[in-house]
Design a protein around this motif. Sequence first.
Motif, PDB file in Angstrom:
ATOM      1  N   LEU A 116      89.314  31.109  85.909  1.00  0.00           N
ATOM      2  CA  LEU A 116      87.889  30.948  85.640  1.00  0.00           C
ATOM      3  C   LEU A 116      87.750  30.486  84.202  1.00  0.00           C
ATOM      4  N   VAL A 117      86.623  29.868  83.890  1.00  0.00           N
ATOM      5  CA  VAL A 117      86.291  29.528  82.507  1.00  0.00           C
ATOM      6  C   VAL A 117      84.956  30.189  82.214  1.00  0.00           C
ATOM      7  N   THR A 118      84.930  31.050  81.203  1.00  0.00           N
ATOM      8  CA  THR A 118      83.685  31.723  80.852  1.00  0.00           C
ATOM      9  C   THR A 118      82.709  30.721  80.256  1.00  0.00           C
ATOM     10  N   ASP A 119      81.448  31.115  80.157  1.00  0.00           N
ATOM     11  CA  ASP A 119      80.441  30.250  79.548  1.00  0.00           C
ATOM     12  C   ASP A 119      80.763  29.967  78.083  1.00  0.00           C
ATOM     13  N   GLU A 120      81.585  30.824  77.465  1.00  0.00           N
ATOM     14  CA  GLU A 120      81.992  30.618  76.071  1.00  0.00           C
ATOM     15  C   GLU A 120      83.246  29.759  75.963  1.00  0.00           C
ATOM     16  N   GLY A 121      83.859  29.397  77.107  1.00  0.00           N
ATOM     17  CA  GLY A 121      85.021  28.517  77.100  1.00  0.00           C
ATOM     18  C   GLY A 121      86.365  29.200  77.229  1.00  0.00           C
ATOM     19  N   GLN A 122      86.402  30.524  77.362  1.00  0.00           N
ATOM     20  CA  GLN A 122      87.658  31.258  77.478  1.00  0.00           C
ATOM     21  C   GLN A 122      88.181  31.159  78.910  1.00  0.00           C
ATOM     22  N   GLU A 123      89.494  30.896  79.062  1.00  0.00           N
ATOM     23  CA  GLU A 123      90.113  30.889  80.382  1.00  0.00           C
ATOM     24  C   GLU A 123      90.491  32.310  80.764  1.00  0.00           C
ATOM     25  N   VAL A 124      90.188  32.665  82.023  1.00  0.00           N
ATOM     26  CA  VAL A 124      90.456  34.013  82.514  1.00  0.00           C
ATOM     27  C   VAL A 124      91.219  33.903  83.826  1.00  0.00           C
ATOM     28  N   TYR A 125      92.324  34.622  83.929  1.00  0.00           N
ATOM     29  CA  TYR A 125      93.142  34.654  85.132  1.00  0.00           C
ATOM     30  C   TYR A 125      92.358  35.345  86.250  1.00  0.00           C
ATOM     31  N   LEU A 126      92.431  34.799  87.471  1.00  0.00           N
ATOM     32  CA  LEU A 126      91.741  35.367  88.624  1.00  0.00           C
ATOM     33  C   LEU A 126      92.737  35.617  89.743  1.00  0.00           C
ATOM     34  N   ASN A 127      92.938  36.871  90.091  1.00  0.00           N
ATOM     35  CA  ASN A 127      93.816  37.238  91.197  1.00  0.00           C
ATOM     36  C   ASN A 127      92.968  37.442  92.445  1.00  0.00           C
ATOM     37  N   ALA A 128      93.544  37.172  93.611  1.00  0.00           N
ATOM     38  CA  ALA A 128      92.831  37.319  94.884  1.00  0.00           C
ATOM     39  C   ALA A 128      92.312  38.738  95.083  1.00  0.00           C
ATOM     40  N   SER A 129      92.973  39.725  94.517  1.00  0.00           N
ATOM     41  CA  SER A 129      92.551  41.119  94.683  1.00  0.00           C
ATOM     42  C   SER A 129      91.212  41.407  94.004  1.00  0.00           C
ATOM     43  N   ALA A 130      90.790  40.555  93.068  1.00  0.00           N
ATOM     44  CA  ALA A 130      89.518  40.761  92.371  1.00  0.00           C
ATOM     45  C   ALA A 130      88.341  40.135  93.108  1.00  0.00           C
ATOM     46  N   LEU A 131      88.614  39.344  94.152  1.00  0.00           N
ATOM     47  CA  LEU A 131      87.559  38.658  94.889  1.00  0.00           C
ATOM     48  C   LEU A 131      86.776  39.632  95.765  1.00  0.00           C
ATOM     49  N   PRO A 132      85.507  39.299  96.056  1.00  0.00           N
ATOM     50  CA  PRO A 132      84.729  40.144  96.970  1.00  0.00           C
ATOM     51  C   PRO A 132      85.382  40.183  98.351  1.00  0.00           C
ATOM     52  N   VAL A 133      85.168  41.252  99.065  1.00  0.00           N
ATOM     53  CA  VAL A 133      85.740  41.421 100.402  1.00  0.00           C
ATOM     54  C   VAL A 133      85.298  40.264 101.300  1.00  0.00           C
ATOM     55  N   GLY A 134      86.250  39.672 101.999  1.00  0.00           N
ATOM     56  CA  GLY A 134      85.958  38.571 102.915  1.00  0.00           C
ATOM     57  C   GLY A 134      86.043  37.192 102.285  1.00  0.00           C
ATOM     58  N   THR A 135      86.151  37.112 100.976  1.00  0.00           N
ATOM     59  CA  THR A 135      86.260  35.822 100.297  1.00  0.00           C
ATOM     60  C   THR A 135      87.730  35.455 100.191  1.00  0.00           C
ATOM     61  N   THR A 136      88.073  34.300 100.744  1.00  0.00           N
ATOM     62  CA  THR A 136      89.472  33.858 100.700  1.00  0.00           C
ATOM     63  C   THR A 136      89.631  32.533  99.977  1.00  0.00           C
ATOM     64  N   GLU A 137      88.539  31.752  99.883  1.00  0.00           N
ATOM     65  CA  GLU A 137      88.615  30.446  99.222  1.00  0.00           C
ATOM     66  C   GLU A 137      87.484  30.311  98.214  1.00  0.00           C
ATOM     67  N   LEU A 138      87.757  29.576  97.159  1.00  0.00           N
ATOM     68  CA  LEU A 138      86.759  29.272  96.131  1.00  0.00           C
ATOM     69  C   LEU A 138      86.869  27.808  95.764  1.00  0.00           C
ATOM     70  N   ARG A 139      85.737  27.156  95.591  1.00  0.00           N
ATOM     71  CA  ARG A 139      85.747  25.763  95.142  1.00  0.00           C
ATOM     72  C   ARG A 139      85.516  25.727  93.634  1.00  0.00           C
ATOM     73  N   PRO A 140      86.129  24.759  92.969  1.00  0.00           N
ATOM     74  CA  PRO A 140      85.873  24.598  91.540  1.00  0.00           C
ATOM     75  C   PRO A 140      84.374  24.425  91.296  1.00  0.00           C
ATOM     76  N   GLY A 141      83.879  25.090  90.253  1.00  0.00           N
ATOM     77  CA  GLY A 141      82.465  24.990  89.918  1.00  0.00           C
ATOM     78  C   GLY A 141      81.631  26.152  90.437  1.00  0.00           C
TER      79      GLY A 141
END
Length: 127
Positions: free
Chosen positions: A18-43
């Motif tokens: 992820l990229v925060t609104d301040e520009g920091q890159e943040v690692y995103l693991n699948a375990s942090a996603l909401p239940v039932g979410t398996t795919e994410l599109r850029p943006g």
Amino acid sequence: MPTGKVKWYEPSKGFGFLVTDEGQEVYLNASALPVGTTELRPGTRMEFGVAEGRKGAQALSVRIIDDAPSVARAKRKPAEDTAVLIEDLIKVLDSVSNGLRRGRYPEKAQGAKVAAVLRAVADDLDA
């Protein structure tokens, strides 16, 4: 809670960034996603907690705020132009229908063209 957008996400690997609104890159693991979410599109806009992990900032308890904007929707023709196109398509389909009533399918080349136009119109309407 910080907000930002998905930079990229690879479902087969189970992580992305992820990229925060301040520009920091943040690692995103699948375990942090909401239940039932398996795919994410850029943006895709998200709200998330951040914790410092071994390799830097890591997203926790992610919540989707807005889905990524549809590229197809942004590129489709104005509704007035599409209406004219559909009216012409109705005329073409009427002639194909008349041939079918007489027991004749359209020639292969004509059938392919009609099918391509139908797919394009369907994609525009489905966007």
